[in-house]
Motif scaffolding. Structure first.
Motif, short mmCIF file in Angstrom:
data_model
loop_
_atom_site.label_atom_id
_atom_site.label_comp_id
_atom_site.label_asym_id
_atom_site.label_seq_id
_atom_site.Cartn_x
_atom_site.Cartn_y
_atom_site.Cartn_z
N MET A 27 -25.35 -54.50 29.33
CA MET A 27 -26.22 -54.18 29.37
C MET A 27 -27.58 -54.66 29.73
O MET A 27 -27.43 -55.61 29.76
CB MET A 27 -26.34 -53.44 27.58
N GLU A 28 -28.66 -53.18 30.13
CA GLU A 28 -29.71 -54.04 30.88
C GLU A 28 -31.01 -55.13 29.96
O GLU A 28 -30.67 -54.48 28.78
CB GLU A 28 -30.52 -52.50 31.74
N SER A 29 -31.26 -56.04 30.13
CA SER A 29 -32.56 -56.47 29.77
C SER A 29 -33.41 -55.97 29.59
O SER A 29 -33.78 -54.98 31.09
CB SER A 29 -32.55 -58.26 29.02
N LEU A 30 -33.84 -54.98 28.75
CA LEU A 30 -35.27 -54.30 28.54
C LEU A 30 -36.58 -55.45 28.54
O LEU A 30 -38.46 -55.16 28.61
CB LEU A 30 -36.16 -53.78 28.22
N LYS A 31 -36.17 -56.90 28.50
CA LYS A 31 -37.53 -58.09 28.32
C LYS A 31 -38.16 -58.17 29.08
O LYS A 31 -38.00 -58.16 29.93
CB LYS A 31 -36.69 -59.46 28.15
N ASN A 32 -39.37 -57.89 28.84
CA ASN A 32 -40.81 -58.71 30.12
C ASN A 32 -41.48 -57.03 30.72
O ASN A 32 -42.18 -57.02 31.59
CB ASN A 32 -40.30 -59.42 30.83
N LYS A 33 -40.49 -56.22 30.04
CA LYS A 33 -40.90 -54.59 31.12
C LYS A 33 -41.95 -53.86 30.14
O LYS A 33 -42.26 -54.36 29.04
CB LYS A 33 -39.82 -53.93 30.92
N ALA A 90 -41.13 -52.94 21.28
CA ALA A 90 -41.79 -54.77 21.14
C ALA A 90 -40.40 -55.66 20.46
O ALA A 90 -40.46 -56.66 21.41
CB ALA A 90 -42.35 -54.38 20.29
N SER A 91 -39.44 -55.41 19.69
CA SER A 91 -38.63 -55.99 19.25
C SER A 91 -37.36 -56.70 20.85
O SER A 91 -36.29 -57.63 20.88
CB SER A 91 -37.47 -55.12 18.57
N GLU A 92 -37.87 -55.64 21.35
CA GLU A 92 -36.77 -55.95 22.59
C GLU A 92 -37.44 -56.62 23.97
O GLU A 92 -37.43 -57.04 24.60
CB GLU A 92 -36.37 -54.60 23.49
N GLY A 93 -38.45 -56.91 23.40
CA GLY A 93 -39.50 -57.39 24.31
C GLY A 93 -40.55 -57.29 25.38
O GLY A 93 -40.76 -57.65 26.65
N GLU A 151 -53.69 -50.50 14.18
CA GLU A 151 -53.05 -50.88 13.03
C GLU A 151 -51.77 -51.39 14.09
O GLU A 151 -51.17 -51.81 13.80
CB GLU A 151 -52.33 -49.70 12.02
N THR A 152 -51.75 -50.00 14.74
CA THR A 152 -49.96 -50.14 14.95
C THR A 152 -49.80 -51.38 16.08
O THR A 152 -48.94 -52.11 16.26
CB THR A 152 -49.61 -48.38 16.20
N VAL A 153 -51.06 -51.65 17.09
CA VAL A 153 -50.85 -52.54 17.61
C VAL A 153 -50.57 -54.13 16.94
O VAL A 153 -49.79 -54.69 17.15
CB VAL A 153 -51.99 -53.04 18.76
N LYS A 154 -51.61 -54.36 15.81
CA LYS A 154 -51.67 -54.89 15.19
C LYS A 154 -50.14 -55.37 14.73
O LYS A 154 -49.35 -56.62 14.42
CB LYS A 154 -52.31 -55.26 13.70
N GLU A 155 -49.76 -54.42 14.20
CA GLU A 155 -47.76 -54.88 13.64
C GLU A 155 -46.87 -54.22 14.86
O GLU A 155 -46.26 -56.17 14.66
CB GLU A 155 -47.30 -53.46 13.17
N ILE A 156 -47.41 -54.57 15.76
CA ILE A 156 -46.12 -54.45 17.69
C ILE A 156 -46.36 -56.21 17.28
O ILE A 156 -45.75 -56.96 17.74
CB ILE A 156 -47.17 -54.23 18.13
N GLU A 157 -47.73 -56.54 17.38
CA GLU A 157 -47.57 -58.15 18.84
C GLU A 157 -47.29 -58.61 16.28
O GLU A 157 -47.22 -60.11 17.08
CB GLU A 157 -49.39 -58.26 17.77
N LYS A 158 -46.94 -58.37 15.72
CA LYS A 158 -46.29 -59.59 14.66
C LYS A 158 -44.72 -60.02 14.94
O LYS A 158 -44.59 -60.77 14.63
CB LYS A 158 -46.17 -58.77 13.52
N THR A 159 -44.57 -58.54 15.83
CA THR A 159 -43.20 -59.04 17.02
C THR A 159 -43.03 -60.14 17.93
O THR A 159 -42.60 -60.76 18.21
CB THR A 159 -42.79 -58.01 17.84
N GLY A 160 -44.27 -60.81 18.07
CA GLY A 160 -44.83 -61.82 18.90
C GLY A 160 -45.07 -61.34 21.03
O GLY A 160 -44.66 -62.34 21.35
N VAL A 161 -45.08 -59.91 20.73
CA VAL A 161 -44.88 -59.38 22.43
C VAL A 161 -46.44 -58.70 22.02
O VAL A 161 -46.71 -58.33 21.05
CB VAL A 161 -43.89 -58.60 22.29
N LYS A 162 -47.08 -58.85 23.14
CA LYS A 162 -48.15 -58.39 24.28
C LYS A 162 -48.14 -56.32 23.24
O LYS A 162 -47.15 -55.99 23.88
CB LYS A 162 -48.94 -58.55 25.31
N ALA A 163 -49.24 -56.32 23.13
CA ALA A 163 -49.92 -54.77 23.08
C ALA A 163 -51.35 -54.37 22.90
O ALA A 163 -51.62 -54.94 22.92
CB ALA A 163 -49.15 -54.33 21.22
N SER A 164 -51.54 -52.83 23.20
CA SER A 164 -52.57 -52.40 23.26
C SER A 164 -52.20 -50.95 23.48
O SER A 164 -51.48 -50.69 23.39
CB SER A 164 -52.93 -53.12 24.98
#
Ligand SMILES: NC(=O)c1ccc[n+]([C@@H]2O[C@H](COP(=O)([O-])OP(=O)(O)OC[C@H]3O[C@@H](n4cnc5c(N)ncnc54)[C@H](OP(=O)(O)O)[C@@H]3O)[C@@H](O)[C@H]2O)c1
Length: 238
Positions: A1-7, A27-30, A45-58
């Motif tokens: 399977m392909e990794s989605l990390k850093n996409k 986000a949980s796939e990086g 609010e959604t961006v804050k929730e995503i950022e809790k997983t440790g990845v960038k979001a905007s």
């Protein structure tokens, strides 16, 4: 399977419902996710929730039915994060009504949002994907686009149009290693289906946004040589 990390992914209608579930799953796939919608409070609010997983979001605020705004906003997003690898064309409105009762204005708004919206977004995202010779586009249609029904003329027309548009674009884009997939979910517990009285949201029976997000992730992780063109999702025992 392909990794989605850093996409990098753009999820329209990512502030709530299916789009938010897909954004969190990506986000949980990086994946660096950009969520879009019209409601800034919900988007942040959604961006804050995503950022809790440790990845960038905007987030980006624009109405998908406004061609100029789509163009300006996508240009800004690409300037900020670079070319988008994954586009989830999910924003949409659900409105039912008798054919003779529905005003021309409402009919046009539904088509403008659910059909022209994804069209404007693809027009502005695909050129960079063609240039980088890779990309994934997931267009979220509906089982309502596969078959007409009473009270659904405008919604069915918009989603049937999207299915045709998406399939045609798929045939044009595969030679550039771009996969365009059309998904046709049945009723899933979100604001839209609750507002339309389609479901009480009972999690024992009714599809949940996370179920749909799992399907999206599974499709994106297929080996690059494999293209899933369409899929429907139904609840097992409604
Ligand atoms: N839920 C279902 O049962 C179901 C079944 C089949 C297909 N679908 C399709 O799945 C997609 C998502 O539906 P959902 O159930 O998650 O709906 P939802 O809970 O009502 O969320 C809709 C999302 O789309 C955004 N949106 C709506 N109109 C927009 C516009 N003009 N410009 C920009 N963003 C807009 C909303 O954000 P703002 O309000 O901030 O603009 C929101 O984020 C839709 O295309 C829908 O037709 C849903």
């Amino acid at each position: 399977m392909e990794s989605l990390k850093n996409k990098k992914a753009l999820v329209t209608g990512g502030s709530r419902g299916l789009g938010k579930a897909i954004a969190l799953a990506l986000a949980s796939e990086g994946v660096h996710v950009v969520v879009t919608g019209r409601d800034e409070v919900k988007l942040s609010e959604t961006v804050k929730e995503i950022e809790k997983t440790g990845v960038k979001a905007s987030y980006a605020i624009f109405d998908v039915s406004n061609e100029e705004k789509v163009k300006e906003s996508i240009t800004e997003v690409i300037k900020d994060v670079g070319a988008v690898d994954i586009l989830i064309n999910n924003a949409g409105i659900g409105e039912f009504g008798g054919f003779l009762e529905l005003s021309t204005e409402r009919f046009e708004k539904i088509i403008q949002t659910n059909l022209f919206g994804p069209y404007y977004i693809m027009k502005n995202i695909l050129p960079a994907m063609v240039e980088q010779k890779s990309g994934d586009v997931v267009n979220v249609a509906s089982t309502a686009g596969l078959k007409g029904g009473p009270m659904t003329s405008a919604y069915t027309a918009s989603k049937a149009g999207l299915i045709g548009l998406s399939e045609s674009v798929m045939y044009e884009m595969r030679k550039h290693n771009i996969r365009v997939c059309t998904l046709t979910p049945s009723t899933i517990a979100t604001d839209m289906s609750k507002d339309l009285n389609l479901t009480d949201g009972n999690p024992e029976k009714v599809l949940q946004p996370e179920d749909f997000a799992e399907l999206v992730i599974a499709q994106l992780k297929l080996n690059k040589r494999a293209l899933m063109t369409t899929a429907s999702l139904f609840s097992t025992n409604p």
